[in-house]
Design a protein around this motif. Structure first.
Motif, PDB file in Angstrom:
ATOM      1  N   MET A   1       0.823  -1.192   0.000  1.00 26.34           N
ATOM      2  CA  MET A   1       0.000   0.000   0.000  1.00 26.34           C
ATOM      3  C   MET A   1       0.867   1.256   0.000  1.00 26.34           C
ATOM      4  SD  MET A   1      -3.081   0.774  -0.112  1.00 26.34           S
ATOM      5  CE  MET A   1      -4.213   2.049   0.184  1.00 26.34           C
ATOM      6  N   THR A   2       1.991   1.222   0.717  1.00 26.77           N
ATOM      7  CA  THR A   2       2.861   2.403   0.743  1.00 26.77           C
ATOM      8  C   THR A   2       3.513   2.622  -0.620  1.00 26.77           C
ATOM      9  OG1 THR A   2       4.706   1.087   1.544  1.00 26.77           O
ATOM     10  CG2 THR A   2       3.344   2.202   3.197  1.00 26.77           C
ATOM     11  N   ARG A   3       3.738   1.532  -1.335  1.00 23.93           N
ATOM     12  CA  ARG A   3       4.328   1.674  -2.665  1.00 23.93           C
ATOM     13  C   ARG A   3       3.353   2.423  -3.592  1.00 23.93           C
ATOM     14  NH1 ARG A   3       7.012  -3.277  -5.786  1.00 23.93           N
ATOM     15  NH2 ARG A   3       8.887  -2.062  -6.036  1.00 23.93           N
ATOM     16  N   LEU A   4       2.082   2.080  -3.527  1.00 21.39           N
ATOM     17  CA  LEU A   4       1.074   2.748  -4.331  1.00 21.39           C
ATOM     18  C   LEU A   4       0.943   4.215  -3.936  1.00 21.39           C
ATOM     19  CD1 LEU A   4      -1.119   2.498  -6.485  1.00 21.39           C
ATOM     20  CD2 LEU A   4      -2.711   1.873  -4.671  1.00 21.39           C
ATOM     21  N   ALA A   5       1.004   4.512  -2.641  1.00 21.45           N
ATOM     22  CA  ALA A   5       0.922   5.889  -2.170  1.00 21.45           C
ATOM     23  C   ALA A   5       2.136   6.695  -2.649  1.00 21.45           C
ATOM     24  CB  ALA A   5       0.810   5.929  -0.654  1.00 21.45           C
ATOM     25  N   THR A   6       3.299   6.073  -2.666  1.00 15.18           N
ATOM     26  CA  THR A   6       4.513   6.749  -3.130  1.00 15.18           C
ATOM     27  C   THR A   6       4.410   7.072  -4.619  1.00 15.18           C
ATOM     28  OG1 THR A   6       5.787   5.526  -1.482  1.00 15.18           O
ATOM     29  CG2 THR A   6       7.021   6.575  -3.263  1.00 15.18           C
TER      30      THR A   6
END
Length: 104
Positions: A1-6
């Motif tokens: 999920m953090t990868r998508l937010a980044t």
């Protein structure tokens, strides 16, 4: 999920620059040059007055004059009709010789 937010954050930062005005100071100086020299304008269709107000107008394209004679036009039309007739004959021959789908 953090990868998508980044990835989303990087995309938003990259597109934020699309909504800013370009920092091009050459536009005003080119317009001023075109107003200074009336004999050889640098840029047509744009002017700027002493108050800094700009005026932009359209420049109509030059009209093209057709130089073909009626004989050349007739020859081109006959060639196009002949090509269409040949294409129709080949297509008709190919379609009439298709195998019968009920045989399989």
């Amino acid at each position: 999920m953090t990868r998508l937010a980044t990835i989303a954050a990087v995309a938003l930062v990259g597109t934020a620059n699309a909504f800013t005005l370009p920092q091009n100071n050459m536009i005003a100086s080119r317009s001023a040059l075109s107003m200074a020299d009336d004999k050889n304008p640098v840029e047509r269709g744009v002017s700027m007055d002493q108050d800094g107000k700009s005026n932009v107008w359209a420049i109509e394209p030059k009209m093209e004059i057709e130089n073909k004679s009626s004989e050349e036009k007739t020859g081109s039309a006959l060639l196009a009709v002949g090509g269409l007739a040949i294409f129709g004959a080949i297509a008709a021959a190919a379609l009439t010789n298709l195998p019968d789908p009920n045989q399989f």
